[in-house]
Design an enzyme around this catalytic site. Structure first.
Site, short mmCIF file in Angstrom:
data_model
loop_
_atom_site.label_atom_id
_atom_site.label_comp_id
_atom_site.label_asym_id
_atom_site.label_seq_id
_atom_site.Cartn_x
_atom_site.Cartn_y
_atom_site.Cartn_z
CG ASP A 1 -23.52 2.12 31.55
OD1 ASP A 1 -22.52 2.77 31.86
OD2 ASP A 1 -24.24 2.37 30.58
CD GLU B 1 1.80 8.66 0.24
OE1 GLU B 1 1.15 7.66 0.63
OE2 GLU B 1 1.74 9.77 0.79
CG ASP B 2 6.17 6.16 1.53
OD1 ASP B 2 5.97 7.35 1.22
OD2 ASP B 2 5.63 5.60 2.49
CG HIS C 1 -0.42 0.40 2.48
ND1 HIS C 1 0.08 -0.53 3.36
CD2 HIS C 1 -0.25 1.61 3.08
CE1 HIS C 1 0.52 0.10 4.44
NE2 HIS C 1 0.34 1.41 4.30
MN MN Z 1 0.98 3.17 5.42
#
Ligand code: MN
Length: 667
Positions: A262, A79-80, A75
């Protein structure tokens, strides 16, 4: 790389629910992720690989299919790391690419402010962009692991992330019915947002833990004995309330923590619905129930599919005990929500389970019920919640909500009036688009401005939002008086049609514009409906006018007003005349109104715009310039109900040029 091998070995053990081929495929993805993230580190100093592995493990716990697990492992690669979508697709196929890309896109969202409304917008945005619900589930797992490791970040950053989590991701998990993720996200958020309160609750809970567990042991024994007598096999769980719900109760009652009554909770799991009710009877037999605290969520399931019996009883020593009774299957739904259906309805099948396959558990749901999600949430959310809006990004990743049908013109004016007034062109996802093109969900919109660019009167027709329309109108009125009458909509004065030898005796009103939707409005002659008709250009009859037909040679029936003075000049009029009547195709939905307005260029587009907002439709209408200063017109519109009609009239009354507007009777 020994460290990686150890991590991957550990991960392999989690894969027992999957088939051999699936397992191998998952491991291939895990190895690829490990080589891609390489030496990258988490803020904790751990190898980055730990993160995708943990995220995948959370989803294994939710029983997701192997494709979702692979996407979870990958995932963060878009992006990385240097990997491109094409490479990802070549290696793992379109489906994985779409999932990973969906998750990556979500992380582009930047909240401008943290108002509730913004959170709601973003939440809708998430649903809008997730064509596949698994995208949201992967994102939730990603958030959960990040929240679990939040302590390694700077305090400022922690608070920001925790706030966003509480605003957006915890309620999202709730809507999907995944209560354990929702609870954990809430508790972790509280821990970082209100460290003092969190600590206080923590101390309080642990102090009472021993005392509580002795007490609960007594309660459990009593229930177990009675169930055994009734020959019902049960499983009992003492239920610790999660911290955030204690916190909410504290805030609500404003009282000290001791008065929150409760906190003692017991859950009884059994096999059948019949046993649930039987156990309820047993429990009420041992301890008296508290009035008004019994809820039957078996007969009336919550909107996210949650089913259970809830009751509160007066237990030993006058202490209140909250008891939940449900079957094992109901329990799985309660814990895993929407995800439960992947496993229990389809198993770990290779076939991809589409959200629309998920059975509708409960018809009696109201989406407003914030207690949880609708199981058929794609159907409900997308069609109900998103039906009026689209969500697009600015190039900086901010979310902009616009009404459906909005164009780049609306977007530009939403950003800033000056951006609108100098808008020259627009790009959607880096491609130039026409200014009148409808924007689509999740597009990144960029407005190209130029100093000498200026609004055009046509923009009034492109704009969907009243903000953009009023800004454009304002600019046109200020800057270009010649544009007040839009020439494009002025019907040319036509000399009287055919067979006419003399001009009209009296000066007739000339329409500025006339529309007539022939699919909605017709002319009938007796029972004959499929007539080829034309509206006479001399007298412009409009709905409600008394009319008469003239059977032309080869041009169908020309419809004149009954009092059209030209009849006298058409030589065979009498011989070729037939009786005709107006007829709306949908008379029930048709409404009619009358307008008087000052001379203005865009009344037609205003009316059309107001109708569009209510999914209405202009059946017929005409504007005439009677005095050179005033416009008069009648309009017939199609709208679902009277209420919408009133709203349309109300919104038209706010147009400065409108002098008077009144509903009139249909003929
Ligand atoms: Mn992540």
């Amino acid at each position: 790389m020994q460290e990686f091998d150890a991590l991957l070995n550990e991960f392999t053990k989690e894969l027992s629910p999957y088939k051999k081929a699936e397992k191998e495929y998952i491991l291939e993805a895990a190895h690829w992720a490990s080589s891609l993230h390489g030496k990258q580190k988490r803020a904790s100093g751990d190898p980055y690989l730990i993160h995708p592995l943990r995220v995948a493990e959370i989803l294994i716990k939710l029983y997701l299919d192997y494709n979702a697990i692979i996407a979870a492992l990958l995932h963060d690669v878009l992006e990385d790391t240097e990997v491109t979508r094409t490479e990802l697709r070549k290696k793992f196929g379109k489906e994985i690419e779409a999932l990973v890309n969906g998750v990556t896109k979500i992380s582009l969202i930047r909240a401008k402010s943290k108002t509730v409304q913004e959170a709601e917008t973003i939440r809708k945005m998430l649903f809008a962009m997730a064509r596949d619900v698994r995208v949201i589930l992967i994102k939730l797992a990603d958030k959960l692991h990040n929240m679990r490791t939040l302590e390694y970040l700077q305090p400022e950053k922690r608070k920001k992330i925790a706030g966003e989590c509480l605003d957006i991701y915890a309620p999202l998990a709730g809507r999907l019915g995944i209560s354990w993720i929702k609870n954990e996200l809430e508790d972790l958020s509280l821990k970082y947002l209100q460290p003092e309160v969190f600590k206080q609750i923590q101390i309080w809970v642990s102090e009472r833990h021993k005392q509580h567990s002795q007490y609960l042991a007594r309660v459990k024994k009593a229930i177990t004995d009675m169930a055994a007598e009734a020959k019902i096999k049960i499983q009992l769980e003492a239920r610790a309330k999660h911290f955030y719900s204690i916190y909410k109760k504290m805030k609500k009652t404003g009282g000290p923590i001791d008065e929150i009554y409760d906190l003692l909770g017991i859950r009884i799991l059994c096999s059948t619905v019949g046993e649930c009710y039987e156990l309820l009877g047993i429990v009420h037999n041992i301890w008296p129930p508290i009035e008004g605290r019994f809820k039957d969520y078996i007969a009336m399931a919550k909107s996210n599919g949650y089913q259970s019996l809830h009751t509160t009883v007066m237990g030993y020593d006058g202490k209140l005990i909250e008891i939940q009774i449900r079957t094992h299957e109901m329990h799985r739904t309660a814990e895993n929500g929407i995800a439960a259906h992947w496993l229990y309805k389809k198993g770990f099948s290779k076939e991809i389970v589409r959200p629309e396959d998920i059975p509708i558990i409960n018809q009696l749901k109201s989406w407003e019920d914030t207690r949880g999600a609708s199981i058929e949430f794609l159907d409900e959310i997308k069609q109900e919640l998103l039906k009026d809006s689209i969500y697009v990004f600015t190039p900086k990743g901010e979310v902009i909500e616009l009404p459906k049908g909005s164009t780049a013109v609306d977007f530009a004016y939403h950003i800033h009036t000056e951006v609108g007034n100098h808008c020259m062109a627009a790009k959607a996802d880096d491609m130039i688009i026409p200014l009148n093109k409808e924007l689509k969900n999740t597009q990144v919109i960029e407005i190209i401005t130029a100093n000498n660019a200026r609004p055009h009167v046509n923009w009034l027709r492109y704009a969907r939002t009243s903000r953009a329309r009023s800004k454009i109108r304002h600019w046109l009125n200020q800057n270009d008086a010649n544009l007040i009458i839009d020439r494009s909509i002025v019907v040319k004065k036509t000399p009287v049609v055919t067979h006419v030898h003399k001009p009209l005796k009296e000066k007739k009103q000339q329409p500025l514009k006339q529309v007539l939707d022939k699919s909605k409005i017709g002319i009938r002659s007796g029972n004959e409906r499929n007539l080829m008709i034309r509206i006479a250009q001399c007298c412009h009859p409009t709905i409600g006018d008394a009319i008469i037909g003239y059977v032309s040679r080869g041009r169908g029936i020309i419809v004149h007003r009954a009092d059209c003075p030209n009849q006298a000049y058409i030589k065979d009029f009498k011989e070729r005349m037939i009786d005709v009547e107006w007829e709306t195709v949908s008379p029930k939905a048709a409404k009619r109104f009358k307008v008087t307005a000052k001379l203005t260029s865009d009344l037609f587009s205003e009316i059309e715009g107001a109708l569009r907002k209510f999914r209405g439709h202009l059946i017929e209408g005409k504007l005439e310039d009677s005095t050179g200063e005033t416009l008069n017109g009648f309009f017939t519109v199609e709208l679902d109900n009277q209420e919408d009609f009133s709203k349309v009239l109300k919104s038209l009354r706010t147009i400065p040029a409108v002098v008077n507007i009144q509903p009139v009777q249909m003929f």
